[in-house]
Structures are given as C-alpha cells and as structure tokens.
Design an enzyme around this catalytic site. Structure first.
Site, mmCIF file in Angstrom:
data_model
loop_
_atom_site.group_PDB
_atom_site.id
_atom_site.type_symbol
_atom_site.label_atom_id
_atom_site.label_comp_id
_atom_site.label_asym_id
_atom_site.label_seq_id
_atom_site.Cartn_x
_atom_site.Cartn_y
_atom_site.Cartn_z
ATOM 1 N N SER A 1 0.980 -1.298 -0.145
ATOM 2 C CA SER A 1 -0.027 0.044 -0.025
ATOM 3 C C SER A 1 0.974 1.299 -0.002
ATOM 4 O O SER A 1 0.710 2.287 -0.923
ATOM 5 C CB SER A 1 -1.060 0.065 1.215
ATOM 6 O OG SER A 1 -0.407 -0.222 2.343
ATOM 7 N N HIS B 1 -1.948 -9.065 1.633
ATOM 8 C CA HIS B 1 -1.818 -7.645 2.363
ATOM 9 C C HIS B 1 -2.856 -7.193 3.312
ATOM 10 O O HIS B 1 -3.007 -8.167 4.153
ATOM 11 C CB HIS B 1 -1.436 -6.627 1.123
ATOM 12 C CG HIS B 1 -0.921 -5.278 1.893
ATOM 13 N ND1 HIS B 1 -0.031 -5.082 3.210
ATOM 14 C CD2 HIS B 1 -0.782 -4.103 1.227
ATOM 15 C CE1 HIS B 1 -0.007 -3.961 3.161
ATOM 16 N NE2 HIS B 1 -0.177 -3.291 2.268
ATOM 17 N N HIS C 1 5.627 -13.100 6.685
ATOM 18 C CA HIS C 1 5.959 -11.821 6.552
ATOM 19 C C HIS C 1 7.044 -11.716 5.795
ATOM 20 O O HIS C 1 7.989 -12.485 5.823
ATOM 21 C CB HIS C 1 6.192 -10.818 7.867
ATOM 22 C CG HIS C 1 5.880 -9.563 7.622
ATOM 23 N ND1 HIS C 1 6.707 -8.743 7.269
ATOM 24 C CD2 HIS C 1 4.899 -8.847 7.741
ATOM 25 C CE1 HIS C 1 6.444 -7.446 7.103
ATOM 26 N NE2 HIS C 1 5.153 -7.164 7.225
ATOM 27 N N ARG D 1 2.958 -5.544 16.602
ATOM 28 C CA ARG D 1 1.699 -4.855 16.556
ATOM 29 C C ARG D 1 0.572 -6.046 17.019
ATOM 30 O O ARG D 1 -0.480 -5.953 17.367
ATOM 31 C CB ARG D 1 1.390 -4.456 14.885
ATOM 32 C CG ARG D 1 2.300 -3.479 14.573
ATOM 33 C CD ARG D 1 1.951 -3.224 13.066
ATOM 34 N NE ARG D 1 2.299 -4.326 12.316
ATOM 35 C CZ ARG D 1 2.113 -4.328 10.858
ATOM 36 N NH1 ARG D 1 1.758 -3.156 10.195
ATOM 37 N NH2 ARG D 1 2.510 -5.362 10.083
ATOM 38 N N ASP E 1 -2.364 -8.862 11.232
ATOM 39 C CA ASP E 1 -3.545 -9.346 10.847
ATOM 40 C C ASP E 1 -4.080 -10.469 11.388
ATOM 41 O O ASP E 1 -5.272 -10.962 11.696
ATOM 42 C CB ASP E 1 -3.654 -9.648 9.309
ATOM 43 C CG ASP E 1 -3.634 -8.347 8.534
ATOM 44 O OD1 ASP E 1 -3.986 -7.278 8.896
ATOM 45 O OD2 ASP E 1 -2.819 -8.420 7.627
HETATM 46 N N1 NMX Z 1 1.291 -20.098 5.353
HETATM 47 C C1 NMX Z 1 1.629 -21.162 4.298
HETATM 48 N N2 NMX Z 1 2.753 -20.719 3.423
HETATM 49 C C2 NMX Z 1 3.152 -19.574 3.519
HETATM 50 C C3 NMX Z 1 2.773 -18.559 4.714
HETATM 51 C C4 NMX Z 1 1.636 -18.869 5.337
HETATM 52 N N3 NMX Z 1 1.210 -18.068 6.415
HETATM 53 N N4 NMX Z 1 3.748 -17.507 4.468
HETATM 54 C C5 NMX Z 1 4.438 -17.916 3.268
HETATM 55 N N5 NMX Z 1 4.146 -19.021 2.941
HETATM 56 C C6 NMX Z 1 4.935 -19.658 1.843
HETATM 57 C C7 NMX Z 1 4.774 -18.939 0.757
HETATM 58 O O1 NMX Z 1 3.462 -18.835 -0.154
HETATM 59 C C8 NMX Z 1 5.900 -19.262 -0.129
HETATM 60 O O2 NMX Z 1 5.346 -20.493 -0.829
HETATM 61 P P1 NMX Z 1 5.785 -20.787 -2.311
HETATM 62 O O3 NMX Z 1 7.369 -20.970 -2.398
HETATM 63 O O4 NMX Z 1 5.017 -22.139 -2.641
HETATM 64 O O5 NMX Z 1 5.458 -19.815 -3.191
HETATM 65 C C9 NMX Z 1 6.957 -19.648 0.812
HETATM 66 O O6 NMX Z 1 6.363 -20.072 1.980
HETATM 67 C C10 NMX Z 1 8.003 -18.578 0.967
HETATM 68 O O7 NMX Z 1 7.452 -17.423 1.310
HETATM 69 P P2 NMX Z 1 8.153 -16.255 2.265
HETATM 70 O O8 NMX Z 1 9.220 -15.825 1.462
HETATM 71 O O9 NMX Z 1 8.271 -16.814 3.619
HETATM 72 O O10 NMX Z 1 6.912 -15.086 2.133
HETATM 73 P P3 NMX Z 1 6.762 -13.862 1.165
HETATM 74 O O11 NMX Z 1 7.826 -12.665 1.688
HETATM 75 O O12 NMX Z 1 6.823 -14.359 -0.167
HETATM 76 O O13 NMX Z 1 5.232 -13.315 1.591
HETATM 77 C C11 NMX Z 1 3.311 -12.955 2.969
HETATM 78 C C12 NMX Z 1 4.943 -12.823 2.964
HETATM 79 C C13 NMX Z 1 2.776 -12.156 4.056
HETATM 80 C C14 NMX Z 1 2.515 -12.471 1.651
HETATM 81 C C15 NMX Z 1 2.982 -14.400 3.242
HETATM 82 O O14 NMX Z 1 3.710 -14.996 4.435
HETATM 83 C C16 NMX Z 1 1.548 -14.858 3.316
HETATM 84 O O15 NMX Z 1 1.165 -15.192 2.378
HETATM 85 N N6 NMX Z 1 1.007 -14.829 4.639
HETATM 86 C C17 NMX Z 1 -0.442 -15.210 4.898
HETATM 87 C C18 NMX Z 1 -1.253 -13.947 4.472
HETATM 88 C C19 NMX Z 1 -0.959 -12.644 5.593
HETATM 89 O O16 NMX Z 1 -1.162 -12.924 6.483
HETATM 90 N N7 NMX Z 1 -0.901 -11.588 4.829
HETATM 91 C C20 NMX Z 1 -0.771 -10.363 5.762
HETATM 92 C C21 NMX Z 1 0.842 -9.903 5.658
HETATM 93 C C22 NMX Z 1 0.544 -8.616 6.712
HETATM 94 N N8 NMX Z 1 -0.217 -7.519 6.202
HETATM 95 O O17 NMX Z 1 -0.845 -6.750 6.857
HETATM 96 O O18 NMX Z 1 0.196 -7.169 4.820
HETATM 97 C C1 MLT Z 2 2.110 -3.848 6.501
HETATM 98 O O1 MLT Z 2 1.831 -3.480 7.585
HETATM 99 O O2 MLT Z 2 2.202 -3.085 5.361
HETATM 100 C C2 MLT Z 2 2.331 -5.527 6.346
HETATM 101 O O3 MLT Z 2 2.813 -5.844 7.546
HETATM 102 C C3 MLT Z 2 3.018 -5.819 5.224
HETATM 103 C C4 MLT Z 2 4.537 -5.406 5.026
HETATM 104 O O4 MLT Z 2 4.982 -4.558 5.604
HETATM 105 O O5 MLT Z 2 5.025 -5.671 3.862
#
Ligand code: NMX
Ligand code: MLT
Length: 446
Positions: free
Chosen positions: A244, A274, A321, A330, A376
C-alpha cells in the site's frame, strides 16, 4: 495570506533543513553502493532490495516497527492521551509521524481542531457511494470515495496553474493530505452504516477526537473508541516497501496528487496477501471453531486444522511476513489489549491456541521464512468482540490507519523532491544468459 498552523510551519522548517542532506547524498555520494540484486530478487518481488528511502518508520526484521525511532510501547507512552483514556490521540500520532517531534497537548489540539474544520465530506461522495451496488466490497467503496474527491485536489489545481516550483510542491500536497486525513474516518463510518446498518447514520460530535468520533459514527460503544485509536496507530506505517505504501509512493512519484496515490494504495491493501488478510483470518478462525464443534480446540485439533489448510494448498492467514522474522509487535500490542479487556472471548482463546501451535506447524511445513504471526492474525477478533462483525469491512479500518503514515510520506516525498520511480526491467533470455555466465558482466565489474 492565512496564518500557517504550528504544524505546517514546523514542517516547512524541517523540510528546508533536511533538503541539503538529500542534495549532498545525491550529488556527492550518488555512486556509493548500498545493495546488489540477484535473479531470485528480480523474480521474487524485489525482496530485501534497498531502494526506497523514508525517515518516518523503519522495520527491523527481529524488532519490528519503530515510528520515528520509537517502538510501539514507546510511541504509545510518549504521545499525549485523550482525557479519560489510556490511549493517545490519533491526531498526535499524525503530528509525530509528520514532524518526528512528540507534540505537546496544545499542538495536538490544533490538529484536532484542524481536522474538524476539514472533515466535511462533499455531498457528491455520498452520491457516488450510494450509486454503487450495495454488495460492492467496502474497500472498493473506500477507494472510489477517495478517488472521487480528486476533483478537489489543491496539488492538481496548483500544478495546473503552471507556476508551482518543485520546492513548493510539499505545500499543496500537505493541504491535500490534511483534507484527506480529516475525511477518511467519516467516509469509512458512512460506508459501514450505509452497507450494514440499513442506511442509518450518526452525526459526529464536535467535542470528540478522531478515534472517539469514529466509534460514535460507527455506532459502537466504549471502549471501541480506544480500540479505534490503538488500531489506527498500530496500522499507520510499516516503512515504505509494503504494497500500500509503495503503491502510493510510486503513483505520487509521477506527480499524481494524494487522492490518486492513496486510492491506488488502497487497491493494493485490498489484496489477501496484504490488508485483506485480516478479514481472511476471522473467516478461517470461525471455520475452525465450527468444524471442531463450537469450542476452543485442543492443541491436537488445532494442529490438524492447520495441516488441513496447508494441505489444501492455502496459506495460514495472519502468519508469515516479507520482512519480519519474529512475532509482529503490532500483534503483541493487540494481544496485550485483549488479555486485559477480553480474556474470555472464545475467538481470542482461538488466537492464543493458534499462536501456540502454528509456528511449529509452519516450521515443519518448511516453506515460509517467518512462521510467526503478523498484525492481521489478531485484529479481526477484537473487532468481532466489540460487535463489528462484518469481516469484509476490516480492511477499511486498516486503510484509515495506513493513511497516517502514507500521507506523511507523500508530503515528505514532495518536500525532498524525490524522483519519478522507474526501475529497469530485463528479459528472461537475459536472465538465462547471465545465469549461464555466473552474473551480468558489467554488474560484476562495478
Ligand atoms: N502459510 C503457508 N505458507 C506460507 C505462509 C503462510 N502463512 N507464508 C508464506 N508461505 C509460503 C509462501 O506462500 C511461499 O510458498 P511458495 O514458495 O510455494 O510460493 C513460501 O512460504 C515462501 O514465502 P516467504 O518468503 O516466507 O513469504 P513472502 O515474503 O513471499 O510473503 C506473505 C509474505 C505475508 C505474503 C506470506 O507470508 C503470506 O502469504 N502470509 C499469509 C497472508 C498474510 O497474513 N498476509 C498479511 C501480511 C501482513 N499485512 O498486513 O500485509
Ligand atoms: C504492512 O503493515 O504493510 C504489512 O505488514 C506488510 C508489509 O510490511 O510488507
């Protein structure tokens, strides 16, 4: 000429004092290397590439966020409190993010009064919202309302007059940011009442602060005013690389105004990886609660539900994350709030149970780099407890909070004259060639 507010005058002095630092770095040290990029980063979302600058917050992977150098507990302790509340004014946090100074009570009052004076939402915004299908997602409504107000942008107007100097651009950006910040909470509450409360609206009370008025306009009793204050402050900023904030910065780098930029940022926040994760978490928790027979599951039952989710190819929402490598502070701040104010809530008990087992399960699963909870993982459960049970509204709350940091950044971006963003792309053929050669020759020679 109208008298400048204390905040605006302070900001002007700070921006002018800061500018020579950027000019010197750019002119004299522009070639100093601070990072390098590999193929994994080019394909993998530019993860960890140091290519953005902000002084408003910094995210350490192991410590979590610091706002203007302060941790969350330090920020909450330092800012002036709303009378009768243990929580600070959201307006004071905005002052702090913008200037880096903790405001006095008088300085906060000035912002509170200024937001009130600027809080009247133009009627056409309501017309636009009312013309939308009622089943539109509230984030679509929120983003549309922000974009609709672009016609009132002072930045666009001043730019269009053709006389706006680069060093003056922060001024109309500041005016747009103040106007927007003052209207976001009323717009969010309007969307909520229009969509879920049968078109019944509650007028603002001129004696209340932003958090207090938001709770009032939502129609939710105390201590929801404190929840709103805490929630907006916690979500305010997470340095510049999150989707964002980065989107808003990118769009504004083309000298698009704050309305275009913030609306775009909200469209990124609406993604499930996100900000939408907060709505997903609650849905997922309730699914587990129901599946396990309407009770808080045992550790074994919870583990099974987590594995079922992972084996179905889904992510555990609220965990993982891109930067953090420990529990998000948080999350901890919300955990502390819930422990004090709603310890027996069954969904809160679920959140605690998930925290007990999910890091182990995710570590065993072996994919995510961070098995710990993010912001979240908790937020929806607190909203639910206080009666805001329409999950799809939760990301709008994140959006109101995020404006505090993002709009502060946009003002500074124009104050410091940051350039239009334009990273370089390459082709897959090039990547394959460099992969064979062990790296791009020119980059290795540098
Ligand atoms: N559950 C299962 N698998 C996961 C999760 C999770 N919570 N988090 C990461 N992975 C997987 C991810 O999909 C990836 O798989 P692949 O290689 O098959 O594509 C692998 O682990 C490596 O990912 P990371 O490098 O650890 O994470 P990345 O930096 O790519 O993504 C998020 C970060 C936040 C997008 C990821 O952890 C996620 O999808 N979390 C669940 C959704 C979530 O909670 N989002 C909110 C984030 C905070 N916000 O407020 O924005
Ligand atoms: C945020 O607050 O924007 C989320 O934790 C995602 C991020 O920092 O990448």
């Amino acid at each position: 000429m109208a008298k400048m507010s204390n905040l605006k005058a302070k900001l002007l002095a700070k921006i002018e004092a800061f500018r020579p630092r950027i000019t010197k770095l750019n002119k004299e040290f522009g070639n100093v290397v601070i990072d390098k990029v590999n193929i994994g980063q080019a394909i993998g979302g530019a993860r960890d590439v140091r290519s953005l600058v902000t002084d408003i917050s910094y995210l350490d992977p192991f410590e979590g966020i610091r706002f203007r150098g302060k941790t969350i507990p330090e920020t909450l302790a330092a800012l002036p409190k709303v009378p009768g509340s243990a929580y600070p004014y959201v307006e004071g946090h905005f002052y702090f993010l913008l200037t880096g100074d903790v405001p006095t009570a008088a300085e906060v009052k000035e912002v509170v009064d200024e937001f009130k004076a600027r809080s009247q939402v133009p009627h056409y915004v309501y017309d636009v919202l009312r013309a939308m299908p009622r089943d539109s997602h509230p984030m679509t409504m929120f983003s549309t309302a922000i974009l609709a107000m672009q016609r009132d942008s002072l930045f666009a107007k001043r730019y269009g007059e053709g006389t706006l100097k680069k060093t003056e651009m922060w001024d109309p950006m500041y005016e747009d940011a103040m106007n927007l910040m003052a209207k976001l909470a009323p717009i969010a509450a309007y969307i909520y009442r229009m969509k879920y409360k049968a078109d019944t609206f509650i007028a603002a009370d001129p004696n209340l602060d932003l958090g207090g008025n938001f709770a009032r306009m939502m129609g939710v009793d105390k201590p929801y005013d404190d929840v709103a204050r805490l929630y907006f402050i916690l979500h305010s900023d997470h340095e510049s690389g999150n989707v964002s904030a980065h989107t808003a910065h990118l769009v504004a780098s083309a000298l698009s105004d704050a309305y275009y930029a913030y609306s775009a940022g909200m469209n990124g926040l609406a993604g499930p990886l996100h900000g939408l994760a907060n709505q997903e978490v609650l849905g997922w928790i309730q699914q587990a609660f129901k599946k396990i027979g309407g009770k808080v599951p045992s550790e074994e039952e919870m583990k099974k539900f987590l594995w079922d989710t992972l084996n179905a190819g889904q992510v555990i929402p609220g965990y993982g994350h891109a930067v953090l490598r420990k529990t998000d502070p948080r999350y901890t701040a919300q955990m502390e709030y819930a422990d004090k104010n709603m310890p027996d809530d069954p969904y809160f008990q679920m959140v605690k149970m998930i925290f007990k087992v999910a890091p182990g399960v995710l570590t065993e699963h072996g994919k995510t780099k961070n098995p710990w909870p993010n912001v979240d993982a908790h937020s929806g459960v607190i909203q639910w407890h206080y009666g805001v049970r329409e999950w799809d509204f939760y990301t709008v709350l994140f959006g109101v909070g995020r404006a505090l940091g993002v709009l502060s950044n946009l003002v500074w971006d124009r104050g410091l004259g940051y350039a239009i963003e334009r990273p370089k792309s390459v082709t897959t053929d090039m990547l394959e060639k460099w992969a064979k050669e062990g790296g791009r020759k020119e980059a290795m020679d540098d």
